[in-house]
Scaffold this active site. Sequence first.
Site, short mmCIF file in Angstrom:
data_model
loop_
_atom_site.label_atom_id
_atom_site.label_comp_id
_atom_site.label_asym_id
_atom_site.label_seq_id
_atom_site.Cartn_x
_atom_site.Cartn_y
_atom_site.Cartn_z
N HIS A 1 12.70 -9.13 -32.00
CA HIS A 1 13.88 -9.75 -31.25
C HIS A 1 15.03 -8.60 -31.14
O HIS A 1 15.30 -7.90 -32.35
CB HIS A 1 14.33 -10.88 -32.18
N ASP B 1 15.20 -7.29 -35.52
CA ASP B 1 13.92 -7.52 -36.42
C ASP B 1 12.87 -6.78 -35.71
O ASP B 1 12.89 -6.28 -34.61
CB ASP B 1 13.92 -9.02 -36.86
N SER C 1 11.01 -18.22 -29.47
CA SER C 1 12.25 -17.77 -30.48
C SER C 1 13.22 -16.89 -29.87
O SER C 1 14.20 -16.46 -30.47
CB SER C 1 11.45 -16.86 -31.44
#
Length: 367
Positions: A331, A328, A38
């Site tokens: 990240h 977040d 991600s």
Amino acid sequence: MASRISAWPLIQTLILVTFASISPQLADARAFFVFGDSLVDNGNNNYLITSARADSPPYGIDYPTHRPTGRFSNGLNIPDIISEQLGMEPTMPYLSPFLKGDKLLVGANFASAGVGILNDTGIQFLNIIRIGKQIEYFQQYQTRVAGQIGPDQTRVLVNQALVLITLGGNDFVNNYYLVPFSARSRQFSLPDYVRFLISEYRKVLTKLYDLGARRVLVTGTGPLGCVPAELAQRSRGGECAVELMRAAALFNPQLTEMISSVNSEIGADVFVAANTYTMHMDFVSNPQAYGFITSKIACCGQGPYNGIGLCTPLSNLCPNRDLYAFWDPFHPSERANRIIVQQILTGDNKYMKPMNLSTILAVDSRT
């Protein structure tokens, strides 16, 4: 030693001058391929039935379109910023129906949120593109491009390309430490698990080499125990979670050693170790020095440190994302990603071994 240290700024300046003069030509000729999780996924998971998605607001709030794109960021992620800095068009997700024709020659992003080095990492996310499948797609990509420009030119395009791969964090966060007494933690002690991961990662890197990759940036894990999600779950007073920090401290040096070993076997500096642990720790340990007000609290989230659950339209959202090191619970913010990319470009061997990206570009321009 003193003379070598004092000479470094001059060397950096010379590299930067060279880099500035060669980057436009290299950008025209160089494709870019991205593999991993991600941290570098730019939208592949949008096309999959999976819970590992970033396709709803407020993701993308600072992206040029101000809309979610599938990037786990408020704006640009690390591959986007590398492309931007090198004057290249950003790569598209491999699963995008718009990746065709001349767009294929720019490269492709094969990354998928939730994946790890191991196939059982991220199984809770269901349908994600595991690293073996990403590599299969890379083979498929080459077949598609060969149909367009021929096999010889395709080989040249791949050999001259820049490659970025980011794996490892999920093998701890979404596997070994996902639940108490996970299957992998019952099977392996932590040191043995790290050795197993490194041996499996070596196979991945060797496969990329066999498929033509010749310039590969390999990032380590960040300080896993310091992300807001882990602070919320495992920290009492805001200190980084000890076990996850131990995991990162074992994994990253062994990754660098393995990369050096693979390069020695090949006889060339194909793989470059990016010490993203130290790059992150710089602003995690002293956020104010980098213009952040905090490295503990996520901009978007809920609960302690905004570290619980997902970033959604119902989450707390900070008004100025540039002041937060984390976007977040897991990240970095776009601004933190920019700091990381700057070290990839120009950092000394504390950050990049055996050389930084500017040096790679300067060396490649002479060959």
